[in-house]
Design a protein around this motif. Sequence first.
Motif, short mmCIF file in Angstrom:
data_model
loop_
_atom_site.label_atom_id
_atom_site.label_comp_id
_atom_site.label_asym_id
_atom_site.label_seq_id
_atom_site.Cartn_x
_atom_site.Cartn_y
_atom_site.Cartn_z
N ILE A 181 53.25 -55.06 -40.67
CA ILE A 181 51.80 -55.10 -40.73
C ILE A 181 51.37 -56.21 -41.68
CG2 ILE A 181 51.76 -53.37 -42.58
CD1 ILE A 181 49.13 -53.71 -39.79
N GLY A 182 50.34 -56.95 -41.31
CA GLY A 182 49.85 -58.05 -42.13
C GLY A 182 48.39 -57.87 -42.50
N SER A 183 47.93 -58.66 -43.45
CA SER A 183 46.55 -58.58 -43.93
C SER A 183 45.87 -59.94 -43.87
CB SER A 183 46.52 -58.06 -45.37
OG SER A 183 45.21 -58.14 -45.91
N PRO A 184 44.97 -60.16 -42.90
CA PRO A 184 44.24 -61.42 -42.86
C PRO A 184 43.42 -61.66 -44.13
CG PRO A 184 44.00 -60.21 -40.79
CD PRO A 184 44.66 -59.28 -41.76
N VAL A 185 42.93 -60.58 -44.74
CA VAL A 185 42.13 -60.72 -45.96
C VAL A 185 42.97 -61.31 -47.09
CG1 VAL A 185 40.88 -59.46 -47.76
CG2 VAL A 185 40.51 -58.88 -45.36
N LEU A 186 44.20 -60.79 -47.28
CA LEU A 186 45.05 -61.30 -48.34
C LEU A 186 45.53 -62.72 -48.05
CD1 LEU A 186 47.19 -58.18 -49.33
CD2 LEU A 186 45.21 -59.16 -50.49
N VAL A 187 45.76 -63.02 -46.77
CA VAL A 187 46.10 -64.40 -46.41
C VAL A 187 44.96 -65.33 -46.78
CG1 VAL A 187 46.55 -65.98 -44.50
CG2 VAL A 187 47.70 -63.77 -44.56
N GLY A 188 43.73 -64.94 -46.43
CA GLY A 188 42.57 -65.75 -46.77
C GLY A 188 42.39 -65.90 -48.27
N ALA A 189 42.59 -64.80 -49.00
CA ALA A 189 42.45 -64.86 -50.45
C ALA A 189 43.51 -65.78 -51.05
CB ALA A 189 42.57 -63.46 -51.05
N VAL A 194 44.81 -71.02 -53.50
CA VAL A 194 45.56 -72.28 -53.52
C VAL A 194 44.61 -73.47 -53.51
CG1 VAL A 194 47.13 -73.76 -52.20
CG2 VAL A 194 47.65 -71.33 -52.47
N VAL A 195 43.57 -73.40 -52.69
CA VAL A 195 42.60 -74.50 -52.60
C VAL A 195 41.89 -74.70 -53.94
CG1 VAL A 195 40.44 -75.23 -51.53
CG2 VAL A 195 42.27 -74.29 -50.12
N VAL A 196 41.43 -73.59 -54.53
CA VAL A 196 40.75 -73.69 -55.82
C VAL A 196 41.71 -74.22 -56.89
CG1 VAL A 196 39.62 -72.38 -57.67
CG2 VAL A 196 39.07 -71.89 -55.28
N GLY A 197 42.96 -73.74 -56.87
CA GLY A 197 43.94 -74.22 -57.82
C GLY A 197 44.23 -75.71 -57.65
N ALA A 198 44.29 -76.17 -56.39
CA ALA A 198 44.51 -77.60 -56.14
C ALA A 198 43.34 -78.43 -56.65
CB ALA A 198 44.71 -77.83 -54.63
N SER A 223 51.38 -60.82 -48.20
CA SER A 223 50.31 -60.25 -47.37
C SER A 223 50.85 -59.60 -46.09
CB SER A 223 49.30 -61.35 -46.99
OG SER A 223 49.92 -62.33 -46.16
N ARG A 224 52.13 -59.70 -45.87
CA ARG A 224 52.74 -59.10 -44.68
C ARG A 224 53.98 -58.31 -45.10
NH1 ARG A 224 51.86 -59.82 -39.41
NH2 ARG A 224 53.51 -59.44 -37.89
N ALA A 263 39.61 -49.85 -46.12
CA ALA A 263 40.21 -50.52 -47.27
C ALA A 263 39.32 -50.41 -48.51
CB ALA A 263 40.48 -51.99 -46.94
N LEU A 264 38.03 -50.60 -48.35
CA LEU A 264 37.13 -50.58 -49.49
C LEU A 264 37.03 -49.20 -50.12
CD1 LEU A 264 34.28 -52.89 -48.15
CD2 LEU A 264 36.13 -53.46 -49.73
N ASP A 265 37.19 -48.15 -49.31
CA ASP A 265 37.14 -46.80 -49.87
C ASP A 265 38.38 -46.48 -50.70
OD1 ASP A 265 34.73 -46.41 -48.64
OD2 ASP A 265 35.57 -45.40 -46.88
N LEU A 266 39.46 -47.24 -50.48
CA LEU A 266 40.67 -47.06 -51.26
C LEU A 266 40.72 -48.01 -52.45
CD1 LEU A 266 43.30 -46.61 -48.39
CD2 LEU A 266 42.35 -44.84 -49.88
N GLY A 267 39.65 -48.77 -52.64
CA GLY A 267 39.58 -49.67 -53.79
C GLY A 267 39.81 -51.13 -53.46
N GLY A 268 40.00 -51.46 -52.18
CA GLY A 268 40.21 -52.86 -51.81
C GLY A 268 41.60 -53.09 -51.26
N TRP A 269 41.96 -54.37 -51.12
CA TRP A 269 43.23 -54.74 -50.51
C TRP A 269 44.30 -54.93 -51.59
CZ3 TRP A 269 38.44 -55.94 -48.96
CH2 TRP A 269 38.12 -55.74 -47.61
#
Length: 327
Positions: A181-189, A194-198, A223-224, A263-269
């Motif tokens: 199982i993977g998480s598009p949200v965590l991939v995006g985050a 990485v972009v902000v760090g760069a 994330s997966r 996910a949000l009811d469990l506190g997020g990703w």
Amino acid sequence: MTRSVRRALIVALPFVLAWAAVLAVYAALRDRLPDPLATHIGSGGEPDGFTGPGAFLSVSTALILVPGIVAAAIAHRSRTALGAQRLLVATGYGTPAMLGYITAALLFANADVSDPAAVDFPLWHLAVSLAVAGAVGWVGRLLAGLDAPSAAGPAAGPAAGPAGPRLPLAKGEAAIWTHTIGSPVLVGAGVLTVVVGAALALASGWAGGGPLMAVGVLTAALSRCRVTVDRRGLTVAPWFAPRPRLRMPLARIDEATSREVRALDLGGWGYRMRAGRSALVLRSGDALCLRLATGKEFVVTVDDAATAAALLNTLRERVRTGPGRQG
């Protein structure tokens, strides 16, 4: 104004105010700033990184506003009261306050300096920024209390039946269930980090942006996950390696069920911990829910959770009854 909109505004407020303060300082000092600016200060207080005023403002805007937009969107969609997340809200207030202070202080330090290498930025500014973060964080904690959880608390999940689901297995028959199982949200985050760090690395050097980029890569890599149920119990590990892993032996499991979660009811990703519950949340939807021998609950979001729960209950029963026990 709806409750969800009010929550989003409360969460977004410190980010907007910090960005507005930086923008106001930049506008007031614009004609007095050198080009390039000293934007990174070494351990001795001397500048060792420089960038143009425009790029500095762009990077500062991204660092302050992008996390604020994400946090506000999460708060808007969440059904969990901010009053139950006071520490998280306080941290969300303190972080942009600290960034805003450091950024504004850097602009003042650069004002009227002909040679940016001569900028003086005493490291006591870091102590002041932490004090500002603490004070503003306390304000955030108080504001979170205005959105206190209802007396009834969050709705509980459906009660498990006395026996729980079972997966029929013949005596001596073995079975393994596994799913990735993977998480598009965590991939995006991860990608965003990485972009902000760069951008930060380009503006102030690798020492400033490198760690942030490393965190982004690690977030995307984790994330997966692969979720496996077998005679050893439940195992969750990254898709690319057997470790690090999380394992729940059969002896620790009282009952396994499945249910739909948000996910949000469990506190997020990510890996979340609350009183009486821990969870590995990669997305909303089907989830495997374990009632542990300690009375606590462990939740992992995964497709086909009903089959995983049924197999866990069957294997757990074999271990406890003795006959047919799998080595």
